[in-house]
Write an enzyme that holds these catalytic residues in place. Sequence first.
Site: not given
Length: 502
Positions: A263-264, A267, A293
Amino acid sequence: MEQTLHAFKKRLQEIAHVQSAMMMLEWDQSTYMPPAAAEARGAQLSTLGKIVHQLSTDDRFGKWIEELTPYRESLPYDSDDAALIRHAKRDYERSSRVSEDYVSRSLKNASETYNAWVAARKADNFKLVESQLEKTLDLSREYASFFPYEHIADPLIDRSDFGMKATTIQSIFKELRDGLVPLVEEVTAQSPIDASSVLQHFPKNEQIQFGESVIKQLGFDFNRGRQDFAPHPFMIKFAHGDIRITTRVKEHDFTEAFFSTVHETGHALYELGIDPNYEGTPLHSGTSMSVHESQSRLWENIVGRSRGFWKHFYPQLQTAFPTQLSKTSLESFYRAVNRVERSLIRTDADELTYNLHVIIRFDLELAMLEGKLSVKDLPEAWRSRYQSDLGISSPTDKDGVLQDIHWYMDSIGGSFQGYALGNILSVQFFDAAVQAHPEIMAQIEKGEFSTLHSWLKQNIYQFGSKYTADEIIKKATGKEMTIAPYLNYLDQKYRDIYLTGK
């Protein structure tokens, strides 16, 4: 005009450098800072925040923007200089409405509240941070008072999702909730999926090693980034060559660290892909929270939880953890990492129920801002909404109102809507990429991500904040944001897993 443009860009670089120093202090506060440093850190951040505000709002800077307006108007809309002046003007007008005293008080409170939250979460006691959160609510309302608005949350939302309003989001969330609740009911009525394969003991170091080997293949550049640990995972950027992610590990739940890391990384890939010529300007960042996001959720869920992804990586995972997974089939593992549960924790939630967690938070923060909900009543309101919306309620504050960091490190309002909007956009962007390159699905099964990564970089990442979120969505997909593809994606995926037996 040339001298004015040079002075204007130099000022923007100065602002960016001080902001980077602030972010470094915030990163340290969330990772390695000793507890006794909390008071000093609050003062440091407050001082730097005042400097940024002074540099961003002084009359000379405003005069430069005014003098550059004819130059901007003479340029094509998609000119980098035109976009930079346009963006800086918007930031200047917003910042100039806010007093320097407010900035100082807000940053000091944010640092103090963060440290109170850490202690409260550890002690599982909301009372330890209640008074600080009341100050945060007062400051959030005060921030909104600097602006004209239709709804008190609008100025707070506008900071992270420019142009969005509370009423628009409420309408989208109603459509989203109406589409999700029946499917959640239908799916959770089925026999639960056996998740024991991912809930065994997975040693911390081996988990991190596997996760980092995967994100390298996704495109994370360890020459320009690193991964550390934090109570609440996040991504932060100090410069084009210094972009960091954090994760957290549960040794008896493989999904916690792995999907946080991916997830990170989503980003980080966004920030890593921005045009380096924008460094030192407001253009050198993602265009909105929602678009940002969308990228973390695209890589985490649409790619990282897909069958194709695990067709490639599951044999490697079995090799890394033979004792735990040698007898677990690919299909059983795939179903385990996509199981649907009525759960308490937003960051651990499955794709299907995740947005219900976000809607609850959005509704609660609107109620607080409107004066309909007091901070002291927040824990009980939280439990009540979880019981009514998800059929489950936490007896603890730690897994309830204290689980998310957002209200305790910034403001109340504008913090959560981007997560659900990002989910909607993730499918819209991915579908556009596959439409342009149908081979992407087959490539994912082979562990090849360059085509998808390149499309995202070409159509989203490289532009940073040159275009607004609405402009990026239209340029990349040919349409405005639409919810239908996302609901179709969820319906097809979870009917496949739960209702058709495939």
